[in-house]
Write a protein that holds these residues in place. Sequence first.
Motif, PDB file in Angstrom:
ATOM      1  N   THR A  99      34.932  -6.680   3.522  1.00  0.00           N
ATOM      2  CA  THR A  99      33.842  -7.611   3.813  1.00  0.00           C
ATOM      3  C   THR A  99      34.325  -9.048   3.709  1.00  0.00           C
ATOM      4  OG1 THR A  99      33.066  -7.829   1.537  1.00  0.00           O
ATOM      5  CG2 THR A  99      32.209  -5.957   2.824  1.00  0.00           C
ATOM      6  N   GLY A 100      33.480  -9.966   4.154  1.00  0.00           N
ATOM      7  CA  GLY A 100      33.796 -11.389   4.091  1.00  0.00           C
ATOM      8  C   GLY A 100      33.992 -11.898   2.675  1.00  0.00           C
ATOM      9  N   THR A 101      33.420 -11.193   1.704  1.00  0.00           N
ATOM     10  CA  THR A 101      33.571 -11.594   0.302  1.00  0.00           C
ATOM     11  C   THR A 101      34.737 -10.887  -0.380  1.00  0.00           C
ATOM     12  OG1 THR A 101      32.030  -9.878  -0.455  1.00  0.00           O
ATOM     13  CG2 THR A 101      31.097 -12.049   0.105  1.00  0.00           C
ATOM     14  N   GLY A 102      35.474 -10.082   0.394  1.00  0.00           N
ATOM     15  CA  GLY A 102      36.629  -9.382  -0.164  1.00  0.00           C
ATOM     16  C   GLY A 102      36.318  -8.020  -0.754  1.00  0.00           C
ATOM     17  N   GLN A 103      35.051  -7.620  -0.756  1.00  0.00           N
ATOM     18  CA  GLN A 103      34.706  -6.278  -1.219  1.00  0.00           C
ATOM     19  C   GLN A 103      35.202  -5.263  -0.195  1.00  0.00           C
ATOM     20  OE1 GLN A 103      30.403  -6.917  -1.552  1.00  0.00           O
ATOM     21  NE2 GLN A 103      30.625  -6.396  -3.726  1.00  0.00           N
ATOM     22  N   GLU A 104      35.408  -4.039  -0.659  1.00  0.00           N
ATOM     23  CA  GLU A 104      35.843  -2.973   0.242  1.00  0.00           C
ATOM     24  C   GLU A 104      34.868  -1.806   0.152  1.00  0.00           C
ATOM     25  OE1 GLU A 104      39.919  -1.879  -0.206  1.00  0.00           O
ATOM     26  OE2 GLU A 104      40.637  -3.913   0.148  1.00  0.00           O
ATOM     27  N   ILE A 105      34.502  -1.298   1.315  1.00  0.00           N
ATOM     28  CA  ILE A 105      33.559  -0.197   1.407  1.00  0.00           C
ATOM     29  C   ILE A 105      34.242   0.953   2.136  1.00  0.00           C
ATOM     30  CG2 ILE A 105      31.322   0.529   2.336  1.00  0.00           C
ATOM     31  CD1 ILE A 105      30.595  -2.530   2.330  1.00  0.00           C
ATOM     32  N   ALA A 106      34.188   2.147   1.557  1.00  0.00           N
ATOM     33  CA  ALA A 106      34.784   3.329   2.185  1.00  0.00           C
ATOM     34  C   ALA A 106      34.025   3.677   3.465  1.00  0.00           C
ATOM     35  CB  ALA A 106      34.759   4.510   1.229  1.00  0.00           C
ATOM     36  N   VAL A 107      34.781   3.945   4.529  1.00  0.00           N
ATOM     37  CA  VAL A 107      34.207   4.282   5.825  1.00  0.00           C
ATOM     38  C   VAL A 107      34.954   5.491   6.388  1.00  0.00           C
ATOM     39  CG1 VAL A 107      33.825   3.463   8.181  1.00  0.00           C
ATOM     40  CG2 VAL A 107      33.643   1.867   6.287  1.00  0.00           C
ATOM     41  N   GLN A 122      29.048  -9.830  17.542  1.00  0.00           N
ATOM     42  CA  GLN A 122      28.377  -9.810  16.243  1.00  0.00           C
ATOM     43  C   GLN A 122      29.278 -10.290  15.110  1.00  0.00           C
ATOM     44  OE1 GLN A 122      28.722  -7.228  18.291  1.00  0.00           O
ATOM     45  NE2 GLN A 122      26.690  -6.574  18.919  1.00  0.00           N
ATOM     46  N   GLY A 123      30.574 -10.366  15.347  1.00  0.00           N
ATOM     47  CA  GLY A 123      31.512 -10.796  14.316  1.00  0.00           C
ATOM     48  C   GLY A 123      32.773  -9.961  14.324  1.00  0.00           C
ATOM     49  N   VAL A 124      33.479  -9.993  13.217  1.00  0.00           N
ATOM     50  CA  VAL A 124      34.747  -9.283  13.078  1.00  0.00           C
ATOM     51  C   VAL A 124      34.605  -8.223  11.989  1.00  0.00           C
ATOM     52  CG1 VAL A 124      37.193  -9.494  12.493  1.00  0.00           C
ATOM     53  CG2 VAL A 124      36.058 -11.309  13.792  1.00  0.00           C
ATOM     54  N   ALA A 125      35.066  -7.025  12.285  1.00  0.00           N
ATOM     55  CA  ALA A 125      35.132  -5.961  11.283  1.00  0.00           C
ATOM     56  C   ALA A 125      36.610  -5.684  11.021  1.00  0.00           C
ATOM     57  CB  ALA A 125      34.436  -4.707  11.771  1.00  0.00           C
ATOM     58  N   ARG A 126      37.004  -5.780   9.753  1.00  0.00           N
ATOM     59  CA  ARG A 126      38.399  -5.517   9.379  1.00  0.00           C
ATOM     60  C   ARG A 126      38.440  -4.234   8.563  1.00  0.00           C
ATOM     61  NH1 ARG A 126      40.997 -10.161   6.401  1.00  0.00           N
ATOM     62  NH2 ARG A 126      41.271 -10.909   8.526  1.00  0.00           N
ATOM     63  N   LEU A 127      39.217  -3.279   9.058  1.00  0.00           N
ATOM     64  CA  LEU A 127      39.396  -2.011   8.359  1.00  0.00           C
ATOM     65  C   LEU A 127      40.822  -1.904   7.850  1.00  0.00           C
ATOM     66  CD1 LEU A 127      37.537   0.245  10.886  1.00  0.00           C
ATOM     67  CD2 LEU A 127      36.780  -0.289   8.588  1.00  0.00           C
ATOM     68  N   ARG A 128      40.951  -1.407   6.631  1.00  0.00           N
ATOM     69  CA  ARG A 128      42.275  -1.197   6.041  1.00  0.00           C
ATOM     70  C   ARG A 128      42.521   0.303   5.967  1.00  0.00           C
ATOM     71  NH1 ARG A 128      44.110  -0.386   0.857  1.00  0.00           N
ATOM     72  NH2 ARG A 128      42.059  -0.845   0.000  1.00  0.00           N
ATOM     73  N   PHE A 129      43.582   0.733   6.629  1.00  0.00           N
ATOM     74  CA  PHE A 129      43.980   2.140   6.662  1.00  0.00           C
ATOM     75  C   PHE A 129      45.253   2.337   5.844  1.00  0.00           C
ATOM     76  CE2 PHE A 129      41.543   1.728  10.542  1.00  0.00           C
ATOM     77  CZ  PHE A 129      40.945   2.963  10.716  1.00  0.00           C
ATOM     78  N   LEU A 130      45.453   3.541   5.365  1.00  0.00           N
ATOM     79  CA  LEU A 130      46.767   3.900   4.849  1.00  0.00           C
ATOM     80  C   LEU A 130      47.691   3.981   6.058  1.00  0.00           C
ATOM     81  CD1 LEU A 130      45.961   6.702   2.253  1.00  0.00           C
ATOM     82  CD2 LEU A 130      46.833   4.406   1.780  1.00  0.00           C
TER      83      LEU A 130
END
Length: 138
Positions: free
Chosen positions: A15-23, A92-100
């Motif tokens: 997220t924009g605040t640096g939190q991470e949410i599992a997806v 709508q904005g940017v979505a950043r996903l972090r993958f292994l």
Amino acid sequence: MYVSIQQPTGARLVTGTGQEIAVPVSLRYTSGDPLAVHLDFPAHVTLDGEGTTWTFARVLLGEGLRGVAGVGSVRVRPCGDEHTYVEFHAAQGVARLRFLAADLVRFLARTYTVVAAGEEAVGAELDHGLVALFGGRV
């Protein structure tokens, strides 16, 4: 007959605040569309409540595992040695996903067993598509 592979995996939405949410994400590839990879997202993680698929070039995923890649709506880049960011840019904005990174490498390797890099025979499909587009018979 087309060959398809699907690999369920997880990602972390940053997220924009640096939190991470599992997806949950499903990586998908088909020999019927050999130049592309597909990332499928279930309805419960989207803004409109409907499942969403992002499709982009398979080569972009490969390049992004090694360095910064992409200038359009999808961008891929390493994040240290163990992770890779995939960014989706939309109105709508940017979505950043972090993958292994290992999950993406494994998926990409599996796609190459279906259609090797550089062996994507799109000529006939492209010809048929263009003929159909311009009103000819296939």
